[in-house]
Structure formats: C-alpha cells, structure tokens
Write an enzyme that holds these catalytic residues in place. Structure first.
Site, PDB file in Angstrom:
ATOM      1  N   HIS A  82       0.856  -1.192   0.215  1.00  0.00           N
ATOM      2  CA  HIS A  82      -0.008   0.095  -0.088  1.00  0.00           C
ATOM      3  C   HIS A  82       0.911   1.422  -0.064  1.00  0.00           C
ATOM      4  CE1 HIS A  82      -4.470   1.289   0.306  1.00  0.00           C
ATOM      5  NE2 HIS A  82      -3.658   2.459   1.093  1.00  0.00           N
ATOM      6  N   ASP A 161     -14.104   2.886   6.178  1.00  0.00           N
ATOM      7  CA  ASP A 161     -13.109   3.591   5.483  1.00  0.00           C
ATOM      8  C   ASP A 161     -13.681   4.381   4.225  1.00  0.00           C
ATOM      9  OD1 ASP A 161     -10.349   4.638   5.141  1.00  0.00           O
ATOM     10  OD2 ASP A 161     -10.392   3.290   3.349  1.00  0.00           O
ATOM     11  N   ARG A 168     -13.036  12.736   3.812  1.00  0.00           N
ATOM     12  CA  ARG A 168     -11.724  13.464   4.319  1.00  0.00           C
ATOM     13  C   ARG A 168     -11.196  14.327   2.717  1.00  0.00           C
ATOM     14  NH1 ARG A 168      -7.983   8.888   5.168  1.00  0.00           N
ATOM     15  NH2 ARG A 168      -6.565  10.463   5.138  1.00  0.00           N
ATOM     16  N   SER A 183      -6.744   4.731   8.171  1.00  0.00           N
ATOM     17  CA  SER A 183      -7.482   4.288   6.900  1.00  0.00           C
ATOM     18  C   SER A 183      -6.872   3.023   6.160  1.00  0.00           C
ATOM     19  CB  SER A 183      -7.508   5.692   5.931  1.00  0.00           C
ATOM     20  OG  SER A 183      -7.439   5.160   4.634  1.00  0.00           O
ATOM     21  N   LYS A 187      -8.013  -1.388   5.979  1.00  0.00           N
ATOM     22  CA  LYS A 187      -8.163  -1.885   4.995  1.00  0.00           C
ATOM     23  C   LYS A 187      -7.099  -3.205   4.976  1.00  0.00           C
ATOM     24  CE  LYS A 187      -7.679   1.406   2.063  1.00  0.00           C
ATOM     25  NZ  LYS A 187      -7.670   2.818   2.482  1.00  0.00           N
TER      26      LYS A 187
HETATM   27  N1  URA Z   1      -4.156   5.739   1.361  1.00  0.00           N
HETATM   28  C1  URA Z   1      -5.142   5.311   2.019  1.00  0.00           C
HETATM   29  O1  URA Z   1      -5.704   4.123   1.905  1.00  0.00           O
HETATM   30  N2  URA Z   1      -5.633   5.996   2.983  1.00  0.00           N
HETATM   31  C2  URA Z   1      -5.183   7.181   3.224  1.00  0.00           C
HETATM   32  O2  URA Z   1      -5.720   7.871   4.050  1.00  0.00           O
HETATM   33  C3  URA Z   1      -4.029   7.758   2.381  1.00  0.00           C
HETATM   34  C4  URA Z   1      -3.534   6.766   1.343  1.00  0.00           C
END
Ligand code: URA
Length: 436
Positions: A82, A161, A168, A183, A187
C-alpha cells in the site's frame, strides 16, 4: 449517539476512549452521525491528533465495520502493498500480478484518489467495465484460483473507510497521520494478510513533506501493523517528482502495462521490483535483498505477470478485445490533446509533482467534491524526467483534456512545473530508506 461532546472534547485536545471511538465509527457507518458532524470531528482530529491508543482503536473499529476476509490454509503467503499516495504512482497495477506470479496470494483492497494524489481504484475503473466491488466470497475464491484480486472498500468490507475516505477527500482532512494510518491499516487488516510492504512517500506532493516526517509515520505504522500480527516494512520514497512519465488514470494504466511488457520508465520498474523483493525477504521466500531483487526482476520481464494482469482484468469484468483496442488507441480517450514544449535548452532540474497533481485534478482526473465525476482519459503523458537533456522546442509533456478550454488552461501552471537548469543535476535515490 450524540456526537457533539466528542467533537468538543477533541477540539479541546482531550483523549477519546476506545469505546467512544468505536461507537462513533459504527454510528457513522450506520448513517446515524451526519456528514457535517463527522467532518467537524475529522477536522478536530486533524488539528489535535490522536495518540497511539486512539489510533489503534480507530483502526480496529474501521476494520470491524465490515467483513474480514477468511482464507483457507495454503502454502502461498498472503501479502499486500500500500502507498500513502503519490502523483503518477501506478506501482500497484504492475506489482499485484507480479506478486501472484512469484507465488503469493494478493487480496488488494485499494482506495480512490485523495486530494491531489491518484488512487488505484480510479485507475482500475478507467479500464472499461473493470469491477472493483466484489463480494468477500468472490475475492477469496478469485485469490485462491488466480492469486490476486484488486478491489475497493464496499458497504460490506471496511465500509467505514469508504465513507470516511470520501469525506476526508473533500474537507481538507487528508494529511493527518492518524487518519492515514487508520485508513490504510483498517483495509490491510480486513484482508487477513501476513505481510505488508508500505510505500511511504515524502516530498512536496506527498502527505509527509519531509523525510523526517515520513520516517516518524513509517515507524508508527510499522509498529501498529506488527502489533496487529502483520509483518510490515516501509520503503521511504521520493515524491518531489512524479513517478514515471504519466499522471492521470487511464494514462497510468497504459504505463503500468508497458512496465509489464518490459518497457516504460526505469523509476517505475525500480519501485515495483523493490516492493516485490521486500515481500520475498519478509516472508522468507528469499534469504537476502539481492537475490530477491533478481528473482523479482526476472519474473517481471518473463511475460507471466502480463498474462496474469490480463486474466485478472478479465476475471473482474473486462472484455479483453475492447481493452486491447482501447490500449491501441490510448490517447484518444480524451477529447483534446495539446503539448507543452521547451522555450529554451538545458537540463530538467525540477519536475514539480505537486503542480502536476493539481493540474491533473483540475483536468478532471481527481475530485473537488464527493460527487465529482472523474474523466478517465485526462492527464499528462510523455513527461520529461529529472536530469534529462532538453533542447529548445522539445516536448516537455502532452496534456489530455476533456475540452480545449481545460487543456489550454493547464499549460500555464505546467510551465512552472518543469524548471530547466544549466548543469545536469544529480537526482536523489527513489528509495531513500527502509523502515523495518
Ligand atoms: N491511502 C489510504 O488508503 N488512505 C489514506 O488516508 C491515504 C492513502
């Protein structure tokens, strides 16, 4: 619940209890906390922060807002990557099929663009008919058979999320370290993975402006993820300049496919290989970094990840013939294409990723409001990269726009994004540090 006391408490810098956090997340997800109150709470968190216990509580309650994937026992490790968000960052598109070919299972849950940074989901959805909203059962069965699925948060998986992310994005509350941590990790924890490699970006187009901020963030994130049972490493990477030569959803898909075809820019390939190598070492499939890089690099050019990518997009709804036609005629997805050319000679000294991200968003490649419509084909390609030689009149980038007016309007800020210098500049390494 009455959310007002929590907003006031956080506004005054007080600490919220795990129970309060869990309650507000579940009520917001259920629709009983209105967006305006949640936005106020997010802004209070943006200014006042969350401590470690509050961040942990937020992460776990967001994970538990929906289903958590359950995989059958299998010798292939469950892994993911990620990024904290960048401009031109299409690494996940090439990396996910590569990881599946390296013997991993990859249940990748991604997000949409946030602020000026692009999102994997928007890129995937620029491929005609690509479906990102698969059920949990479908994700598990596709990962078991194909080795990879690329999906988004849904009403059933990490819905908190999905809703918070959208809010956001349009309330100026993206660059908050605890909100980004929760966030991302909510996930990743919902995927049930064993190992995670994080790409933590720093620089003017990243949420962490300096290397030191990125380092602090990476340490906190690695610590929390490890505490939650996921072997995690973070690569700290440069986001002063965009990654590769394209920025914009469909244009980035095209460049990621070039990477799978052993073409395209070397910085993209470098980061794809670095992420894959890290996971090979983290899971013990390779003993050291050098061997892991070799294995990942060889696999990337073998053609197998390209076939895997095609199987993946087909499995998620894409008609391969239509997709191949779209690839062949790729610049034509935008109605108007114009060019920015150099007015003098020199070396490319600065390619300002922040300006480029802003331009792509104003072209329609990102959002200003929750219901903004994304234009999949807009953005920039053929961007010059830092330290390249430029002659007068040479192409600095092409602009793909929905209309002539937006295309021409983009040229003015773009002139400031590409700065020429007289001496060939030394470029700093893309991967600056690793935090384990
Ligand atoms: N990637 C994400 O999944 N969430 C964030 O807040 C920033 C980058």
């Amino acid at each position: 619940m009455n959310c007002l006391p929590l907003i006031e408490a956080k506004r005054e810098g007080q600490v919220l209890t795990p129970e309060q956090i869990s309650q507000v997340v579940s009520d917001f997800t259920a629709g009983s906390v209105p967006d305006y109150q949640m936005a106020a709470l997010l802004m209070a968190i943006y200014f006042r922060g969350l401590n470690t216990a509050e961040t942990r509580a937020l992460t776990l309650s967001m994970r538990d807002s929906g289903e958590v994937l359950q995989f059958p026992p299998d010798s292939r490790p469950l892994v993911d990557k990620h990024s904290t968000g960048g401009v031109g960052d299409k690494v996940s598109l090439a990396l996910a099929p590569l990881l599946a070919c390296l013997g991993f299972r990859v249940p990748m849950i991604s997000g949409r663009g946030l602020g000026i940074t692009g999102g994997t989901l928007d890129k995937l959805e620029s491929i005609p008919r690509f479906r990102t909203n698969l059920s949990a059962d479908r994700i598990v069965s596709q990962v078991q058979t194909l080795g990879v699925a690329m999906v988004g948060q849904t009403e059933k998986m990490v819905p908190a999320d999905k809703q918070l992310y959208a809010l956001r994005d349009v309330t100026g509350t993206v660059p908050s370290i605890p909100l980004i941590t929760a966030s991302i990790l909510s996930k990743k924890l919902a995927e049930g993975i064993q190992a995670l490699v994080m790409d933590v970006k720093f620089g003017q187009a990243a949420f962490m402006a300096t290397l030191e901020q990125a380092r602090q963030f990476a340490r906190a994130l690695v610590h929390l993820a490890t505490e939650c049972g996921v072997n995690t490493r973070a690569l700290l990477t440069n986001m002063e300049r965009p990654l590769g030569r394209t920025a914009g959803n469909w244009l980035e898909v095209v460049e990621a496919v070039e990477c799978l075809e052993n073409r395209g820019p070397s910085d993209l390939r470098e980061l794809v290989v670095a992420c894959a190598a890290s996971l090979l070492v983290q899971t013990g499939l390779e003993k050291d970094e050098a061997a892991a890089r070799q294995t990942a690099g060889k696999c990337l050019v073998s053609g197998d990840p390209l076939s895997k990518w095609e199987q993946l997009i087909q499995a998620q709804g894409v008609n391969l013939r239509d997709y191949q036609l779209a690839l062949k005629s790729y610049p034509m997805r935008a109605a108007y294409v114009t060019e920015l050319r150099a007015s003098e000679a020199g070396y490319m000294g600065v390619v300002n990723a922040r300006i480029i991200g802003e331009v792509v968003r104003s072209l329609g490649g990102g959002r200003f409001t929750t219901d903004s419509r994304i234009h999949p084909g807009v953005g920039l390609d053929q961007m010059m990269q830092m330290s390249e030689r430029v002659e007068r009149g040479m192409l600095l980038c092409r602009v793909h726009a929905a209309t002539e007016a937006t295309g021409e309007a983009a040229l003015e800020p773009l002139r400031k994004a590409f700065e020429l210098v007289s001496e060939k500049p030394v470029i700093s390494p893309l991967v600056q540090e690793v935090c384990a």
